[in-house]
Design an enzyme around this catalytic site. Structure first.
Site, mmCIF file in Angstrom:
data_model
loop_
_atom_site.group_PDB
_atom_site.id
_atom_site.type_symbol
_atom_site.label_atom_id
_atom_site.label_comp_id
_atom_site.label_asym_id
_atom_site.label_seq_id
_atom_site.Cartn_x
_atom_site.Cartn_y
_atom_site.Cartn_z
ATOM 1 N N HIS A 125 31.175 0.880 77.676
ATOM 2 C CA HIS A 125 32.220 1.778 78.180
ATOM 3 C C HIS A 125 32.956 1.158 79.372
ATOM 4 O O HIS A 125 34.137 1.369 79.554
ATOM 5 C CB HIS A 125 31.599 3.129 78.557
ATOM 6 C CG HIS A 125 32.592 4.247 78.665
ATOM 7 N ND1 HIS A 125 33.417 4.617 77.623
ATOM 8 C CD2 HIS A 125 32.901 5.077 79.695
ATOM 9 C CE1 HIS A 125 34.184 5.637 78.011
ATOM 10 N NE2 HIS A 125 33.900 5.922 79.261
ATOM 11 N N ASP B 209 30.271 0.629 73.001
ATOM 12 C CA ASP B 209 30.513 1.793 73.860
ATOM 13 C C ASP B 209 29.610 2.944 73.415
ATOM 14 O O ASP B 209 29.740 3.436 72.290
ATOM 15 C CB ASP B 209 31.990 2.206 73.757
ATOM 16 C CG ASP B 209 32.379 3.251 74.788
ATOM 17 O OD1 ASP B 209 31.509 4.065 75.182
ATOM 18 O OD2 ASP B 209 33.552 3.273 75.201
ATOM 19 N N GLU C 28 40.112 21.155 65.067
ATOM 20 C CA GLU C 28 39.882 19.706 65.017
ATOM 21 C C GLU C 28 39.429 19.122 66.360
ATOM 22 O O GLU C 28 39.438 17.914 66.549
ATOM 23 C CB GLU C 28 41.143 18.961 64.540
ATOM 24 C CG GLU C 28 41.568 19.325 63.129
ATOM 25 C CD GLU C 28 42.804 18.562 62.708
ATOM 26 O OE1 GLU C 28 42.663 17.399 62.256
ATOM 27 O OE2 GLU C 28 43.910 19.117 62.835
ATOM 28 N N SER D 149 39.001 5.853 79.803
ATOM 29 C CA SER D 149 38.176 7.019 79.574
ATOM 30 C C SER D 149 39.020 8.286 79.728
ATOM 31 O O SER D 149 40.085 8.397 79.121
ATOM 32 C CB SER D 149 37.013 6.956 80.566
ATOM 33 O OG SER D 149 35.945 7.739 80.174
#
Length: 271
Positions: A251, A223, A200, A118
Site C-alpha cells: 500500500h 497491496d 454497488e 489511498s
C-alpha cells in the site's frame, strides 16, 4: 483506501527550502507545506488520517524542485489542520476535494496536477471530475471508487489499532496521541463503511467518465488493503488512463520504493 501502510517514514526532512503555514479555506485553517519553484504545481493528497509529513516525506524532499512546485496539505481535522475535529459525514470525500481545490486557488495556482494516495486518491478523482479545467494531470495509487463486501472485511480486520504492530501505530500516535488516534481510526472505519450501503458500494463511480485529464494509475500487486479489481475498474472507466503495476509494491509503495515511484511520476508529469 486506508492511507496508513506507512512503515518507518516519519518526518524525514526539515530544510529551509520547505515553506509551511496555514491558509484559511472554507471556514477552516488548512496546514500546508510547499517546496520547489518549478512552473508545474503538484498537490499531494494524503490517505486516511494522513498528513503531509506522515505520508509524503520522500516526495516533498525529492521531487524535482526546478520543474515542480510541490504542495502537501493536511485535510481538515487531520494532522495540523486541527481544530476542527475530524468527522465523516456522507460527503466527506466531496468536502476534501473542494477544500483541496480551494486551497490551491488560495495559494495562487491557476492550474495544477494531483498526486493522490489511498483516500487522497479518491479525493483526487472527485476533484479532477468536478474541475476539469483546473487539473493538468493526475496520479492515483491505493485508491478505489467503490466499497465491496470484501473491502469491508479488510477494514474490519484492522479496526482495532491495538492489534497493529507498534511500528505501524507509531507515526499516527506521534501526530494524534494513542487515544485520539484509536478513536479517529474507529470513526474512519465507520465512515468508509457507510458507502457499502449504497448501490454497488458507490463512492464516486459515476464521476469517473467525467475525468478528462491524463491519468496514471499505479498499483502495488501486494497491496493488502486494495485488491486489484479497483485499479482495473479505474483503468476501464477513466478514458485514456494507463496502469503501471509494481510487483513488490504494497500500500505504501511511494514510501518503500520512493526513488522508483518519484521517477515514474516525474516522467509522466513531464510528458
Amino acid at each position: 483506501p486506508a492511507g496508513w501502510w506507512r512503515g518507518d517514514h516519519g518526518v524525514s526532512f526539515c530544510s529551509s527550502s520547505v515553506a509551511m503555514g496555514w491558509q484559511h479555506v472554507n471556514g477552516v485553517d488548512l496546514y500546508y507545506e510547499q517546496s520547489g519553484r518549478g512552473k508545474h504545481a503538484v498537490l499531494l493528497l494524503p490517505g486516511a488520517l494522513g498528513s503531509t509529513r506522515t505520508d509524503f516525506g520522500p516526495q516533498l524532499k525529492s521531487l524535482n524542485k526546478e520543474r515542480f512546485t510541490v504542495v502537501g496539505w493536511d485535510p481538515r481535522g487531520y494532522g495540523q489542520s486541527r481544530p476542527p475535529d475530524r468527522d465523516f459525514p456522507s460527503d466527506f470525500f466531496e468536502r476534501d476535494a473542494k477544500d483541496a481545490v480551494d486551497l490551491m486557488k488560495a495559494l495562487g495556482f491557476a492550474r495544477f496536477s494531483l498526486l493522490g494516495w489511498s483516500d487522497g486518491g479518491i479525493t483526487a478523482l472527485i476533484a479532477a471530475a468536478r474541475n476539469p479545467y483546473l487539473i493538468r494531470k493526475m496520479v492515483v495509487w491505493g485508491s478505489n471508487s467503490f466499497v465491496s463486501q470484501h473491502d469491508l472485511q479488510l477494514y474490519e480486520a484492522v479496526r482495532d489499532v491495538s492489534k497493529w504492530s507498534a511500528r505501524m501505530r507509531q507515526p499516527m500516535e506521534e501526530v494524534y496521541g494513542p487515544e485520539i488516534f484509536a478513536k479517529m481510526w474507529e470513526a474512519w472505519v465507520h465512515g468508509i463503511a457507510q458507502f457499502a450501503k449504497r448501490p454497488e458500494g458507490n463512492i464516486c463511480m459515476e464521476l469517473l467518465p467525467l475525468i478528462s485529464c491524463p491519468t496514471f494509475i499505479i498499483h502495488g500487486e501486494k497491496d493488502p488493503m486494495v485488491p486489484s479489481l479497483h485499479p482495473q475498474y479505474l483503468l476501464k472507466h477513466i478514458k485514456g488512463s494507463r496502469l503501471h503495476l509494481m510487483p513488490e509494491g504494497k500500500h505504501n509503495l511511494h514510501l518503500k520504493y520512493a526513488d522508483e515511484f518519484n521517477k515514474l511520476v516525474e516522467d509522466f508529469l513531464e510528458e
